[in-house]
Design a protein around this motif. Structure first.
Motif, PDB file in Angstrom:
ATOM      1  N   VAL A  11       0.846  -1.199   0.000  1.00  0.00           N
ATOM      2  CA  VAL A  11       0.000   0.000   0.000  1.00  0.00           C
ATOM      3  C   VAL A  11       0.876   1.242   0.000  1.00  0.00           C
ATOM      4  CG1 VAL A  11      -1.701   1.330   1.327  1.00  0.00           C
ATOM      5  CG2 VAL A  11      -1.970  -1.142   1.063  1.00  0.00           C
ATOM      6  N   LYS A  12       1.944   1.223   0.790  1.00  0.00           N
ATOM      7  CA  LYS A  12       2.845   2.363   0.854  1.00  0.00           C
ATOM      8  C   LYS A  12       3.425   2.666  -0.526  1.00  0.00           C
ATOM      9  CE  LYS A  12       6.957   4.216   3.056  1.00  0.00           C
ATOM     10  NZ  LYS A  12       8.017   4.012   4.034  1.00  0.00           N
ATOM     11  N   ALA A  13       3.835   1.646  -1.254  1.00  0.00           N
ATOM     12  CA  ALA A  13       4.400   1.844  -2.594  1.00  0.00           C
ATOM     13  C   ALA A  13       3.378   2.488  -3.523  1.00  0.00           C
ATOM     14  CB  ALA A  13       4.882   0.512  -3.162  1.00  0.00           C
ATOM     15  N   LYS A  14       2.130   2.045  -3.421  1.00  0.00           N
ATOM     16  CA  LYS A  14       1.086   2.616  -4.273  1.00  0.00           C
ATOM     17  C   LYS A  14       0.784   4.056  -3.890  1.00  0.00           C
ATOM     18  CE  LYS A  14      -1.058  -1.790  -5.383  1.00  0.00           C
ATOM     19  NZ  LYS A  14      -2.267  -2.632  -5.280  1.00  0.00           N
ATOM     20  N   ILE A  15       0.720   4.327  -2.607  1.00  0.00           N
ATOM     21  CA  ILE A  15       0.472   5.688  -2.137  1.00  0.00           C
ATOM     22  C   ILE A  15       1.605   6.609  -2.592  1.00  0.00           C
ATOM     23  CG2 ILE A  15       0.320   7.170  -0.088  1.00  0.00           C
ATOM     24  CD1 ILE A  15      -2.219   5.546  -0.527  1.00  0.00           C
ATOM     25  N   MET A  16       2.842   6.147  -2.458  1.00  0.00           N
ATOM     26  CA  MET A  16       3.983   6.960  -2.870  1.00  0.00           C
ATOM     27  C   MET A  16       3.966   7.206  -4.377  1.00  0.00           C
ATOM     28  SD  MET A  16       5.242   7.902  -0.116  1.00  0.00           S
ATOM     29  CE  MET A  16       6.509   8.889  -0.887  1.00  0.00           C
ATOM     30  N   LYS A  17       3.519   6.241  -5.143  1.00  0.00           N
ATOM     31  CA  LYS A  17       3.392   6.430  -6.591  1.00  0.00           C
ATOM     32  C   LYS A  17       2.392   7.554  -6.873  1.00  0.00           C
ATOM     33  CE  LYS A  17       3.927   5.300 -10.958  1.00  0.00           C
ATOM     34  NZ  LYS A  17       5.179   5.368 -11.676  1.00  0.00           N
ATOM     35  N   LEU A  18       1.283   7.579  -6.139  1.00  0.00           N
ATOM     36  CA  LEU A  18       0.277   8.629  -6.322  1.00  0.00           C
ATOM     37  C   LEU A  18       0.800   9.985  -5.854  1.00  0.00           C
ATOM     38  CD1 LEU A  18      -2.997   6.765  -5.264  1.00  0.00           C
ATOM     39  CD2 LEU A  18      -2.062   7.107  -7.569  1.00  0.00           C
ATOM     40  N   VAL A  19       1.577   9.993  -4.783  1.00  0.00           N
ATOM     41  CA  VAL A  19       2.186  11.240  -4.312  1.00  0.00           C
ATOM     42  C   VAL A  19       3.143  11.770  -5.379  1.00  0.00           C
ATOM     43  CG1 VAL A  19       3.793  12.241  -2.622  1.00  0.00           C
ATOM     44  CG2 VAL A  19       1.931  10.758  -1.852  1.00  0.00           C
ATOM     45  N   ASN A  20       3.993  10.892  -5.877  1.00  0.00           N
ATOM     46  CA  ASN A  20       4.979  11.288  -6.882  1.00  0.00           C
ATOM     47  C   ASN A  20       4.328  11.750  -8.180  1.00  0.00           C
ATOM     48  OD1 ASN A  20       6.973  10.654  -5.052  1.00  0.00           O
ATOM     49  ND2 ASN A  20       7.298   8.607  -5.872  1.00  0.00           N
ATOM     50  N   ALA A  21       3.155  11.216  -8.484  1.00  0.00           N
ATOM     51  CA  ALA A  21       2.420  11.611  -9.685  1.00  0.00           C
ATOM     52  C   ALA A  21       1.675  12.921  -9.484  1.00  0.00           C
ATOM     53  CB  ALA A  21       1.447  10.510 -10.086  1.00  0.00           C
ATOM     54  N   GLY A  22       1.587  13.372  -8.237  1.00  0.00           N
ATOM     55  CA  GLY A  22       0.900  14.627  -7.952  1.00  0.00           C
ATOM     56  C   GLY A  22      -0.576  14.485  -7.649  1.00  0.00           C
ATOM     57  N   ILE A  23      -1.061  13.261  -7.570  1.00  0.00           N
ATOM     58  CA  ILE A  23      -2.483  13.031  -7.281  1.00  0.00           C
ATOM     59  C   ILE A  23      -2.774  13.254  -5.805  1.00  0.00           C
ATOM     60  CG2 ILE A  23      -4.286  11.274  -7.201  1.00  0.00           C
ATOM     61  CD1 ILE A  23      -3.238  10.249  -9.849  1.00  0.00           C
ATOM     62  N   ILE A  24      -1.877  12.780  -4.955  1.00  0.00           N
ATOM     63  CA  ILE A  24      -2.011  13.022  -3.513  1.00  0.00           C
ATOM     64  C   ILE A  24      -1.039  14.133  -3.169  1.00  0.00           C
ATOM     65  CG2 ILE A  24      -1.668  12.085  -1.203  1.00  0.00           C
ATOM     66  CD1 ILE A  24      -2.383   9.347  -2.287  1.00  0.00           C
ATOM     67  N   LYS A  25      -1.539  15.150  -2.546  1.00  0.00           N
ATOM     68  CA  LYS A  25      -0.706  16.288  -2.173  1.00  0.00           C
ATOM     69  C   LYS A  25      -0.298  16.146  -0.708  1.00  0.00           C
ATOM     70  CE  LYS A  25      -2.380  19.308  -5.706  1.00  0.00           C
ATOM     71  NZ  LYS A  25      -2.343  18.294  -6.664  1.00  0.00           N
ATOM     72  N   THR A  26       0.965  16.446  -0.439  1.00  0.00           N
ATOM     73  CA  THR A  26       1.468  16.413   0.928  1.00  0.00           C
ATOM     74  C   THR A  26       1.787  17.826   1.355  1.00  0.00           C
ATOM     75  OG1 THR A  26       3.732  16.078   0.172  1.00  0.00           O
ATOM     76  CG2 THR A  26       2.446  14.109   0.667  1.00  0.00           C
ATOM     77  N   ARG A  27       1.883  18.006   2.644  1.00  0.00           N
ATOM     78  CA  ARG A  27       2.178  19.357   3.157  1.00  0.00           C
ATOM     79  C   ARG A  27       3.628  19.545   3.382  1.00  0.00           C
ATOM     80  NH1 ARG A  27      -2.704  19.606   7.503  1.00  0.00           N
ATOM     81  NH2 ARG A  27      -4.188  18.751   6.070  1.00  0.00           N
TER      82      ARG A  27
END
Length: 101
Positions: free
Chosen positions: A85-101
């Protein structure tokens, strides 16, 4: 980005932590510059052209996890304990879909 994450996993003794951190920052800055001026829709359209991102976004389990994360950010931290799950979440973060603060 995935190579940097893998390097982090293999740096068991922490001998390369500083170098890995610097490379991560450079990559993140380059991604931010690349996406500068993109609307959220343009970001989503670009990301969804990546088959891996499209697969993650189409996965019902991941959809459930992302929905939970919107309502309860702590739930995302719990899900991140699962390496897959972490790998998938990080892929979405890196793609810009999930934004981090």
């Amino acid at each position: 980005m995935e190579a940097i994450e893998e390097a982090t996993e293999h740096d068991d003794e922490g001998k390369h932590t500083h170098e890995i951190s610097q490379q991560m920052m450079k990559i993140q800055q380059a991604l931010l510059q690349q996406r500068a001026g993109e609307t959220e829709q343009e970001t989503l359209d670009r990301a969804m052209r990546d088959p891996e991102v499209a697969s993650i976004m189409g996965d019902p389990v991941m959809q459930s996890i992302l929905q939970q994360a919107q309502n309860n950010p702590q739930a995302l931290q719990d899900h991140m304990k699962n390496p897959a799950v972490k790998a998938k979440i990080m892929k979405l973060v890196n793609a810009g879909i999930i934004k981090t603060r």
